[in-house]
Design a protein around this motif. Structure first.
Motif, PDB file in Angstrom:
ATOM      1  N   ASN A 307       0.728 -29.201  33.906  1.00  0.00           N
ATOM      2  CA  ASN A 307       0.620 -27.912  34.784  1.00  0.00           C
ATOM      3  C   ASN A 307       1.788 -27.852  35.831  1.00  0.00           C
ATOM      4  O   ASN A 307       1.632 -27.304  36.773  1.00  0.00           O
ATOM      5  CB  ASN A 307      -0.678 -28.072  35.486  1.00  0.00           C
ATOM      6  CG  ASN A 307      -1.088 -29.415  36.045  1.00  0.00           C
ATOM      7  OD1 ASN A 307      -0.230 -30.053  35.936  1.00  0.00           O
ATOM      8  ND2 ASN A 307      -2.267 -29.280  36.250  1.00  0.00           N
TER       9      ASN A 307
ATOM     10  N   GLU B 157      -7.619 -34.742  39.722  1.00  0.00           N
ATOM     11  CA  GLU B 157      -7.490 -33.533  39.737  1.00  0.00           C
ATOM     12  C   GLU B 157      -6.494 -32.900  38.987  1.00  0.00           C
ATOM     13  O   GLU B 157      -6.529 -31.897  38.380  1.00  0.00           O
ATOM     14  CB  GLU B 157      -7.892 -32.862  41.088  1.00  0.00           C
ATOM     15  CG  GLU B 157      -8.402 -31.367  41.113  1.00  0.00           C
ATOM     16  CD  GLU B 157      -7.099 -30.332  41.161  1.00  0.00           C
ATOM     17  OE1 GLU B 157      -7.364 -29.062  40.483  1.00  0.00           O
ATOM     18  OE2 GLU B 157      -5.863 -30.852  41.011  1.00  0.00           O
ATOM     19  N   ARG B 320      -3.225 -19.440  30.329  1.00  0.00           N
ATOM     20  CA  ARG B 320      -4.224 -19.106  31.226  1.00  0.00           C
ATOM     21  C   ARG B 320      -4.308 -17.502  31.247  1.00  0.00           C
ATOM     22  O   ARG B 320      -3.431 -16.746  31.128  1.00  0.00           O
ATOM     23  CB  ARG B 320      -3.782 -19.198  32.753  1.00  0.00           C
ATOM     24  CG  ARG B 320      -3.202 -20.701  32.693  1.00  0.00           C
ATOM     25  CD  ARG B 320      -3.470 -21.480  34.296  1.00  0.00           C
ATOM     26  NE  ARG B 320      -2.840 -22.851  33.746  1.00  0.00           N
ATOM     27  CZ  ARG B 320      -3.418 -23.721  34.915  1.00  0.00           C
ATOM     28  NH1 ARG B 320      -4.083 -23.448  36.028  1.00  0.00           N
ATOM     29  NH2 ARG B 320      -2.995 -25.059  34.674  1.00  0.00           N
ATOM     30  N   GLY B 393      -6.794 -24.317  38.599  1.00  0.00           N
ATOM     31  CA  GLY B 393      -8.075 -24.771  38.379  1.00  0.00           C
ATOM     32  C   GLY B 393      -8.252 -25.683  39.739  1.00  0.00           C
ATOM     33  O   GLY B 393      -7.322 -26.393  40.308  1.00  0.00           O
TER      34      GLY B 393
HETATM   35  N1  URP Z   1      -5.174 -26.958  42.128  1.00  0.00           N
HETATM   36  C1  URP Z   1      -4.200 -27.671  41.179  1.00  0.00           C
HETATM   37  O1  URP Z   1      -2.862 -27.832  40.990  1.00  0.00           O
HETATM   38  N2  URP Z   1      -4.758 -27.798  40.177  1.00  0.00           N
HETATM   39  C2  URP Z   1      -4.383 -28.487  39.034  1.00  0.00           C
HETATM   40  C3  URP Z   1      -5.114 -27.821  37.796  1.00  0.00           C
HETATM   41  C4  URP Z   1      -4.489 -26.737  37.375  1.00  0.00           C
HETATM   42  O2  URP Z   1      -3.590 -26.924  36.371  1.00  0.00           O
HETATM   43  O3  URP Z   1      -4.905 -25.766  37.688  1.00  0.00           O
END
Ligand code: URP
Ligand code: URP
Lengths: 449, 449
Positions: A307, B157, B320, B393
């Protein structure tokens, strides 16, 4: 003496004279293939492709422990044949078999014992072990050549672990500085190490200067598998290699911006991997247009997280063309098109090119080619041999910048190479060796220095 | 009780009542920011982007030594405030601050202390440390909430080191099996290790079952930086987060054939990296068409050698869309288009998709949203707050599948996140904390279970 050689070969060609003594040497059929398989088994057999124990490839990365193993073995074998051993400062091993005139520079047979991670049993190995089989045959027949014969194992021909092919032969030919080679970092280790570090670690940073000036040879012959489909397709047994296409390697660095993949609109991104993908697609299109080759085999992404939009991609391009001019032309377009892609693909992308190495197109030496052609004619007949240009680089590219050089190819099944399934038929392996021995001893018999 | 809450908020909204006792709590301005900077400095400051000592990001990968450090510190701090500590089998830490009614499930404040390799000082950290600041404020004011308040640090996370985001909150919510999480392998270590291995190594494989059933909470509030540009662009101070877009991660494996780059004609190749590049370009085109997001952040090439055509590429796609339906639509096209590319790009390419994780679009709970909205109205005024959908997320996505949940956003400079330069203004950091404390205590004051 080159002129004399040329005159000789023009005059003698086609006569298939059986007079010269080396034509009566007794050969041990099968021993060469046995040596190929035994050393594969002992030093890095990997990549099963068939049910037989010999049906694997070999993974023996340069300057690895396995490479040290096969080097030690190589020195033992050649010493036992009466060779003098010279190891130079870049790890090249010269095993010098004595002749009648030991003050003169040796005639050389060379290739490499290192392989690709997905390597086969023949690429390079076939050349060195054919040379060993020549020396073994001379020894058994108590045949003394006019001049010494050097059997050379060149370090890092593949450019797999350290990304510069025909590296150590290039140092010997003084086409690249020793320090450049020493500083190269491995791309296949989790923690990169340098060439110098690994040479020291395995004990092959030798005392001899790596130089064609202080450690000269008179000529260089190399036998190799074709690695392409031409000989097989045309049912030829021998390729008389007249030259090698040109190729260049560049490292490309693309700088984007690390951003969140879930919150950054497409239009606001500087995605270094998207830009890289567009460049790879474009490079292939350009190669099609220019009738040449383009590929990317090494590519690293940072920070390498699902991500996070890639902020930095580093990759190496390999571009090849039959002519130097053609190579320059496509490289010129790449250097124009890639920055255009970078500037159009994202908001703030930038680009760097780093030249790694260029191997100019090579034209081998007429005298050496003549020795190969004549030997092929004698052994398989002119109809089963053809002239061929090599698509791959070889140590002979380096040597040919300094001394008369040529190569011999044998067929590769399906043209497959840099793959464990690389295969050449036992009878072709044997025939090639005979042509090599004949060409080298022909050259030896004609030398007048 | 949800119905009662709803009735309450409908009736009370807009009255800006100052009667409730928690509105008179004394706050120590600046302490939260100091804690953010001190913990950044102590546990993983990295990535300088300005001259001040606080102008770096943080690299604190989940379950690393630095993560252990901040966890130990977190437990010390919360214990010293009188919290009871529960560590569950996936490393989630629940620090439970006592209320009047300690047999009931706590109201929770949660977020994460792990970061991206290119992480900032705020993503996740801001949420946990704001919760800590709430507890510190309660303690100093000797304010006893009606119900216990759990401050939760959720494990992994980010999904950076182990490629599954909101991992441990998903285990707690029983949306993914514990074993799936345990077996995940790191993508950022030279030698991959598993989640289970690292939990044990740093001593955070706790005794409590990870389950919303056996370790329940009543509601979940989370404050976070926006990580996008909306609040800043519109000069809003508070985002009332009403939901989160859906996203899915898939591992894609492309199988080609290792061949020699110098001898294999373009038309005879099965170049897994060329096909991958075409897929990345196509994925971006599809995202543009669908008005959604697509990226590849992780990509590995084998054998990773300059002169070998890549035989195997593995990469992870992150797709997404604001709606589940839209996500399905683009995923459907990807699953049709990528195999088409594979079959057209080379001679013998094949493809595999492996589903990693899908986070469905989330709609947060009206009661929690009402507590946030009302708090924001009271503290910054309705005009400086707006409803917003999260692009990223969050652990709140997991909790919202089981208990009433909502989130609060503060502005992110230039919308930048997953980058060391991530930044939010000190006054915004403070304001957000006030809204969080108010929302949580409002919820506490209204709970009737
Ligand atoms: N807040 C955040 O960066 N969460 C990681 C999860 C995602 O990939 O959205
Ligand atoms: N023969 C061979 O595979 N050489 C490697 C150098 C190249 O990339 O052409």
């Amino acid at each position: 003496s080159c002129e004399k050689l040329k005159n000789y070969t023009q005059a003698e060609e086609g006569k298939k004279s059986r007079k010269m003594s080396f034509k009566n040497l007794k050969i041990k059929p099968g021993r060469l293939l046995t040596t190929i398989h035994e050393t594969a088994k002992a030093f890095g057999a990997k990549g099963v492709w068939g049910p037989e124990s010999t049906q694997t490839g070999v993974c023996r990365l340069t300057l690895s422990d396995l490479d040290k193993g096969v080097r030690d073995w190589f020195i033992d074998e050649t010493k036992s044949l009466g060779c003098e051993i010279k190891v130079d400062e870049i790890g090249n091993i010269f095993a010098i078999y004595p002749g009648k005139n030991n003050n003169a520079a040796p005639t050389a047979i060379g290739s490499h014992l290192d392989t690709q991670p997905t390597g086969g049993r023949y690429d390079g190995i076939y050349g060195v072990l054919s040379g060993l089989e020549v020396l073994r045959t001379l020894k058994e027949n108590e045949f003394v050549p006019n001049y010494p014969i050097a059997l050379i194992n060149w370090t890092n021909e593949e450019g797999a672990r350290f990304p510069m092919s025909i590296m150590a032969s290039s140092v010997w030919a003084e086409n690249i500085p020793l320090e450049t080679a020493y500083k190269l970092e491995s791309v296949t280790d989790a923690e990169p190490v340098t060439v110098e570090h690994e040479l020291k670690r395995i004990g092959y940073l030798g005392p001899n200067k790596a130089s064609y000036k202080t450690n000269p040879i008179k000529a260089h012959f190399e036998i190799h598998i074709e690695q392409g489909p031409v000989l097989e397709d045309e049912k030829k047994l021998i390729g008389i290699v007249t030259g090698v296409q040109s190729y260049a390697w560049y490292k490309v660095r693309v700088f984007g911006k690390a951003q969140h993949t879930g919150t950054t609109p497409l239009a606001a991104r500087s995605d270094a991997l998207l830009a890289t993908s567009q460049m790879i697609v474009k490079g292939n299109e350009l190669a099609k247009k220019h009738g040449c080759l383009f590929s990317v085999g090494v590519l690293n992404v940072k920070p390498a997280v699902v991500n996070v939009i890639p902020e930095h991609v580093e990759f190496i391009i390999d571009v090849r063309h039959i002519q130097d001019k053609g190579l320059s032309a496509i490289l010129g377009e790449i250097k124009k098109e890639f920055p255009k892609i970078a500037s159009e693909s994202g908001r703030a992308l930038s680009l760097e090119f780093d030249h790694i190495y260029t191997s100019d197109a090579v034209k081998f030496h007429d005298d050496c080619i003549a020795c190969v052609r004549e030997s092929a004619s004698e052994i398989v007949g002119a109809d089963l041999a053809r002239e061929i240009i090599s698509g791959a680089g070889h140590d002979s590219c380096s040597t040919s910048t300094r001394v008369p050089t040529s190569m011999i190819f044998i067929p590769s099944k399906d043209g497959v190479s840099h793959n464990p399934a690389e295969y050449s038929k036992p009878e072709d392996v044997h025939t090639g060796f005979e042509v090599l021995m004949s060409a080298v001893l022909k050259y030896d018999s004609l030398r007048k220095d």
